[in-house]
Motif scaffolding. Sequence first.
Motif, PDB file in Angstrom:
ATOM      1  N   UNK A 204      54.117  42.923  50.250  1.00  0.00           N
ATOM      2  CA  UNK A 204      54.760  43.336  48.995  1.00  0.00           C
ATOM      3  C   UNK A 204      53.730  43.838  48.002  1.00  0.00           C
ATOM      4  N   UNK A 205      52.622  43.092  47.874  1.00  0.00           N
ATOM      5  CA  UNK A 205      51.577  43.504  46.940  1.00  0.00           C
ATOM      6  C   UNK A 205      50.937  44.808  47.394  1.00  0.00           C
ATOM      7  N   UNK A 206      50.620  44.916  48.684  1.00  0.00           N
ATOM      8  CA  UNK A 206      49.987  46.128  49.208  1.00  0.00           C
ATOM      9  C   UNK A 206      50.907  47.330  49.032  1.00  0.00           C
ATOM     10  N   UNK A 207      52.188  47.170  49.376  1.00  0.00           N
ATOM     11  CA  UNK A 207      53.150  48.271  49.288  1.00  0.00           C
ATOM     12  C   UNK A 207      53.328  48.734  47.845  1.00  0.00           C
ATOM     13  N   UNK A 208      53.449  47.763  46.915  1.00  0.00           N
ATOM     14  CA  UNK A 208      53.664  48.134  45.512  1.00  0.00           C
ATOM     15  C   UNK A 208      52.470  48.871  44.935  1.00  0.00           C
ATOM     16  N   UNK A 209      51.262  48.485  45.352  1.00  0.00           N
ATOM     17  CA  UNK A 209      50.067  49.139  44.819  1.00  0.00           C
ATOM     18  C   UNK A 209      49.906  50.559  45.367  1.00  0.00           C
ATOM     19  N   UNK A 234      45.732  37.292  53.237  1.00  0.00           N
ATOM     20  CA  UNK A 234      46.340  36.806  52.008  1.00  0.00           C
ATOM     21  C   UNK A 234      45.443  36.762  50.799  1.00  0.00           C
ATOM     22  N   UNK A 235      44.290  37.401  50.849  1.00  0.00           N
ATOM     23  CA  UNK A 235      43.378  37.391  49.692  1.00  0.00           C
ATOM     24  C   UNK A 235      43.674  38.599  48.808  1.00  0.00           C
ATOM     25  N   UNK A 236      44.156  38.368  47.580  1.00  0.00           N
ATOM     26  CA  UNK A 236      44.527  39.486  46.706  1.00  0.00           C
ATOM     27  C   UNK A 236      43.395  40.477  46.458  1.00  0.00           C
ATOM     28  N   UNK A 237      42.162  39.980  46.386  1.00  0.00           N
ATOM     29  CA  UNK A 237      41.039  40.878  46.169  1.00  0.00           C
ATOM     30  C   UNK A 237      40.915  41.881  47.313  1.00  0.00           C
ATOM     31  N   UNK A 238      41.083  41.415  48.547  1.00  0.00           N
ATOM     32  CA  UNK A 238      41.038  42.307  49.707  1.00  0.00           C
ATOM     33  C   UNK A 238      42.200  43.287  49.684  1.00  0.00           C
ATOM     34  N   UNK A 239      43.390  42.789  49.340  1.00  0.00           N
ATOM     35  CA  UNK A 239      44.580  43.645  49.289  1.00  0.00           C
ATOM     36  C   UNK A 239      44.391  44.767  48.284  1.00  0.00           C
ATOM     37  N   UNK A 240      43.832  44.438  47.117  1.00  0.00           N
ATOM     38  CA  UNK A 240      43.607  45.459  46.088  1.00  0.00           C
ATOM     39  C   UNK A 240      42.632  46.524  46.570  1.00  0.00           C
ATOM     40  N   UNK A 241      41.581  46.072  47.265  1.00  0.00           N
ATOM     41  CA  UNK A 241      40.583  47.020  47.765  1.00  0.00           C
ATOM     42  C   UNK A 241      41.186  47.931  48.834  1.00  0.00           C
ATOM     43  N   UNK A 242      41.932  47.359  49.784  1.00  0.00           N
ATOM     44  CA  UNK A 242      42.547  48.156  50.848  1.00  0.00           C
ATOM     45  C   UNK A 242      43.605  49.092  50.271  1.00  0.00           C
ATOM     46  N   UNK A 243      44.339  48.615  49.276  1.00  0.00           N
ATOM     47  CA  UNK A 243      45.352  49.462  48.635  1.00  0.00           C
ATOM     48  C   UNK A 243      44.706  50.676  47.978  1.00  0.00           C
ATOM     49  N   UNK A 244      43.556  50.443  47.359  1.00  0.00           N
ATOM     50  CA  UNK A 244      42.845  51.566  46.751  1.00  0.00           C
ATOM     51  C   UNK A 244      42.417  52.589  47.785  1.00  0.00           C
TER      52      UNK A 244
END
Length: 762
Positions: A204-209, A234-244
């Motif tokens: 959900x976080x990855x898709x929304x970003x 499940x690490x938000x920091x990793x998700x944010x980086x991959x989303x970018x």
Amino acid sequence: MPNLEDDILILDDDLTKIKQKLTGQEKALEVVSITGMGGIGKTTLARQAYEHPEIKGHFDIHAWVITSQEFQRRDVLLTALRCISEKKKIIFRKSDDKKGNDKQDESFDLSKENEQGDHQLIDSISEESDLADLLQKTLKCGRYLVVVDDIWSEDDWDNLKGIFPDSNNGSRVLLTTRNKEVAMFANPTSPHEMNPLNEENSWSLLRDKVFGPEHYPDPELEKVGLQIAKKTQGLPLTISLIAGHLSNIPRTLKSWKDVARSMSKIVSTGQDNCLGVLGLSYHYLPKCLKHCFLSMGAFPEDFEVEAWRLIQLWMAEDFIEPEELKSLEEVAKGHLEGLISRNLIMVRKRKLTGSIKACGVHDLLHEFCIREAKKTKFMHPVRSLSDASIETSTPGVHRFSFRFKTYLHECLKLSPSRAKSFYFFGEVIISPSPSPKSDIFSCLKLLRVLAIFRHELSSFPIEITNLVHLRYLAVSSKENLPAAISKLQHLQTLIYKQKNYFEKTIYLPRDLWKMTNLKHIRLNERSNLSSLVSTIRFERRNDDLMLGMPNLEEFSTLCFSSCTNEVFSGIPNLKRLSIGQTSHEAFLDSLIDLSCLCKLEALKCAFYKIPYSRGSISIRRLVFPACLNRLTLSGPYLPWDDLSSLVKLPNLEVLKLKKCERDNQVWSLNDDEKFDELKFLVIGNTKLKRWEASCDSFPKLQSLVLKNCTELENVPEDFVDCSSLELIELHNCNTSVDESAKKIAQEREEIQGNDSLKVHIN
């Protein structure tokens, strides 16, 4: 207020719990803590609570301060005063002083007038004590909320806690820390621990970003996206980086599949410096803990390492320094718990008692381990053929880890003669060698650790017995151990797997009794060990020969026929033992007397069906030591009626009953049969049909676990009165068992008015 990264996903449940703690009815000053690993979202959760309208309205004074690893109390005081001044338009000024104008007599006060004032005055205060006094006066003006973000040590909190006055008006201090021990030190009440997101929330976080909250990818892209989200662990920091990264590449199936394959590389080279964020926790560690943490880089990504194995490796590597009144193993366990409390190592599995069974590290931290280990020459992990193609030696490096098929004589080109540790996680080829008669290990005389995982050698390399400095040996082969193994006089841990499909018994050499420093023996099959008495007779010509294993603490597994007083006399300090019946043993009427093992804490005993056996299989034929704390019994003919003999064990706290497959089984306990100290009971993979017992039979029972008890009718109804019972955990049991457990929990809640009994159904 710092300029933080974009919001990450904070679950409503997390925010609700923090709001409740901050706005609770308690009037006394309270410290509320948020703990978790770097990048998990502690600061974001604290910020969302800090800026929430309900929180803003509840407090009169708000301040946000960030600490650092190089803690400076003056900087914290200044930051808090500036923050309060800006939000409340408070003007700080010098107080009128009749004593004089000397600097030592200067004092400061505050005014709430909305007029221009000298806000630079705060910076001009030179004495730290004056800043602390001014901050205390300010905080006494109303109900306050101060966020102390990213505090690192107990000493730092000791230096700060005195500046927060308790005006009995519901003021709060909100801490964020990576170290759970710091959180507990600030307030022993359970801190709020943030856990990694589950797969659904990660996606959900990855898709929304990437797509925005109102847009969704096509199903094929979503399928790959779910794989990517899972790999973030499940690490938000990793998700944010991959989303970018995903936001800046074509939204094609091929592009996203490439990302799924190369996650580690993308993260490690990320522009947001992910590894730097996580590395802060590492750089704050004392030297001994740094070594323990970096050792995790020896294992592959996502590898679950057993806690006991890790501790033995640390001891073999000399990472553990002795402490007064503690054994090295106790010190090592403290180091492991310290790394877990700092969120550098993650607990993967826990035992029933809550102790750590297996652990690992997040992929990001694993990548940091690899980089730091290489940079500091702590270890050389060879993860690919390109790493192995480097034929020059690596001076200064003493530890090597190989992840793929390895020709031993080739990998020796990478290692200096002073190499101390070799870890292999792929196939190991010992031949061909440059010369058939050469000793392939001759250049590794100082090796302390040789661990070959996941691969079975066709034969036991006799050359290993020349590595006289070995302390830890883990190897598998199709042969029995050679007598020459006794040459390894420094060996402390021996892990041996014999993969012989025709012979299920390991015959240990008589010379094993010469290995006086052995502490742990772990074998995959039941073993036959000759008695110490016969060995002494055999070696009687050598008067100087010392025999016996006085330091042995663990033996797994010994066959019934070797469970004799003569064998036990050579291992008097055993703490953990597994015994089992071999295929050619008949369990007759002779006793197995374990009472001489007066330090034995844990025992596992496995019975097997012996065709045409003349003897009866009965645990009454075992004499247990009174010191026994944990007992596991398993086998198809385990007689439930005989379990009443176990109530005589005065220190038994954990009992596991497994794999009893006889039909129409009944376990009936009389009123006078009480397990006085039992706290944890596991019944698994049995055909137990009826269980008749009262709460008086288990006066201290805390946890009951039933696994695959498909014929059991119900949990004893009287357990509703078992006040100590906190958890009933059910795995693949009858619906009637599930319902009876729920009913017990509901009745307990009605009687006691709380939900202290939890029922988990899987």
